[in-house]
Design an enzyme around this catalytic site. Sequence first.
Site, PDB file in Angstrom:
ATOM      1  CG  ASP A   1      -1.678  -1.156   1.518  1.00 41.19           C
ATOM      2  OD1 ASP A   1      -1.706  -2.059   0.667  1.00 41.19           O
ATOM      3  OD2 ASP A   1      -2.299  -1.221   2.599  1.00 41.19           O
TER       4      ASP A   1
ATOM      5  CD  GLU B   1      -6.925  -4.639   4.028  1.00 42.45           C
ATOM      6  OE1 GLU B   1      -6.156  -4.987   4.934  1.00 42.45           O
ATOM      7  OE2 GLU B   1      -6.718  -4.892   2.834  1.00 42.45           O
TER       8      GLU B   1
END
Length: 533
Positions: free
Chosen positions: A54, A229
């Site tokens: 990420d 998320e």
Amino acid sequence: MGLSKFTILAVASYFTLNFLMGQASVVPSLEERCPTEQHRLHYHFTPRRNWINDPNGMVYHNGIYHLFYQYHPYSSGRGPMHWGHATSTDMIRWEEQEVALYPDEIGDCWSGSSVVDTTNTTGFQTDPSIEPLVAIYTSAGGAGQSQSVAYSNDNGETFTKYAENPAIPNPGINDFRDPKVSFIKGQWVMTLAVGNKVEFYGSPDLKAWTKISEFGADPEEGNHCSVWECPDLFPLTVDVSGNGTDIQELWVLIVSLGCGAPTGGSGTQYFIGNFNGTTFTSLPWDDQQWLDFGPDNYAAVSFSNEPQGRAIMMGWMNNLKYGDSLPTITWRGQMTIPRSLDLRLLDKDTQKYRLASWPVEEIKTLRPSTPKLKSDTEFTIPMDSKFELTTSALGNPAMELEIWLNITQNPQFSICAYNTLEEEVCFGYDGSKWFLDRSKSGNTNFNGGFAETLRATADRQLSTLDIAIRMFIDVSSIEVFVDDGLTVMTSLFYATEPLDQFYIESGANLKVNNFTIWGLECTFLEDDTVPLP
Ligand SMILES: *[C@@H]1O[C@H](CO)[C@@H](O)[C@H](O)[C@H]1NC(C)=O
Ligand SMILES: *[C@@H]1O[C@H](CO)[C@@H](O)[C@H](O)[C@H]1NC(C)=O
Ligand SMILES: *[C@@H]1O[C@H](CO)[C@@H](O)[C@H](O)[C@H]1NC(C)=O
Ligand SMILES: *[C@@H]1O[C@H](CO)[C@@H](O)[C@H](O)[C@H]1NC(C)=O
Ligand SMILES: *[C@@H]1O[C@H](CO)[C@@H](O)[C@H](O)[C@H]1NC(C)=O
């Protein structure tokens, strides 16, 4: 921050060499320093070595864009997460920096965000001329997932952990992570993924947090295929009248999840609604509200403090289905190109709003002044024929194709990038849907599901339209923007040799107004000071 250590060392070693040889200094050209490693992307962010996932803490501060990211510095597989760090003046040319955050006694450093504390609300500021950069991230350790804070008073070069971490301890919930913080209506607001919903927390100082509301517990509110998320929350304006007389502000809530996306696997959904400072309320959600209709854009979030006020997102260009087994060796993981978002009202009666993404203007600086190939003259590709965009080799592994079509009937066509081994990746319209086909793209056998044809529903009926398609190819990735950014498809592929040619195949007469192909500059430069292992 200026030149990274890598660059300074590289320039110094060339200089020394030339000095010793008694010759005029010859610095290798950009082209000579373009990567040669198989699958290495030329103009997308990749780490020189090892694993990333990420994007984290993307922020503009003091003239520099910062990109942090989930990073395992010791191998190209997952491991204890650190925050890696890169900087740029344009979001396109990134310089990798030292690791910003290391694991500590309360855990590894998982995803989060960063903000500029312009008014010293934290009390962390030491130098009156440097606004602190504050990172808010998840600590993942023995006591579960909790939210921690770290700050930098030297423009992001070094970070100090807040002495009283975690700022938000784990409340007995397994999945409690990915804080995205913004300053909204007089306070810091944290958007946090908690199980398969989002919770909002408020704070005056980024240290003491109070829960203010939540969103998404209702199973009707979005897709709940897995835990949520990497949320994000930001406002955008929308032209409700279509003529600029009624501009309204709405809020966008971004949520990534591990399954249930249009192409299967992981993806990023969004909600459009209102945020009154404490509570987010969504307009009706439908299953077309995905940021990207390709498989490989996950955990995308926006830059904080963007100087022009744009909402610019970058995602981890990967999918949880196979992200750990990509066939790269020295590194694993890459980011999408940065995209600027805007909000469109497609249908007033049903309140059908859509988020559109478009490559940031800065990406055009990768184009050389002369394109590889260009045609301004309108021509028609007859039904059931194949049109080679060029007969001589375009010969560049990193290209952008912009093509304008004049659609007068239901189109069926594919635009394919290919190589001499007849490996190819195609994007097109099958008569009812956009599709991206990577089934013949080379190495697909590292994952059972990788050889796919992916389809996306077009949001509007295609009829008598001038449409632009922008296609970005970069050694092992393709990003296609069409429908004015309403449909975006991002995909990885692993061709044996770069796909450096194009053809168009059409099942119906296809009118082409014009097209341009650029070979794009490489921004990842070979670096002799970091030898391949
Ligand atoms: C920031 O706030 C802290 C705590 O109030 C204070 O000690 C510090 O001097 C402030 N920094 C600046 C540069 O004003
Ligand atoms: C703008 O559009 C709205 C409806 O969409 C219309 O009522 C209004 O008259 C238009 N204004 C102008 C200046 O065109
Ligand atoms: C925001 O909306 C919520 C839910 O409708 C309401 O309870 C709250 O009072 C509102 N807050 C403000 C500041 O208007
Ligand atoms: C596209 O085709 C239509 C119908 O033939 C024509 O009216 C229109 O002018 C064309 N657009 C362009 C930009 O050539
Ligand atoms: C290509 O054609 C479109 C109309 O279809 C036009 O808007 C655009 O400016 C043209 N681009 C170039 C480079 O000629």
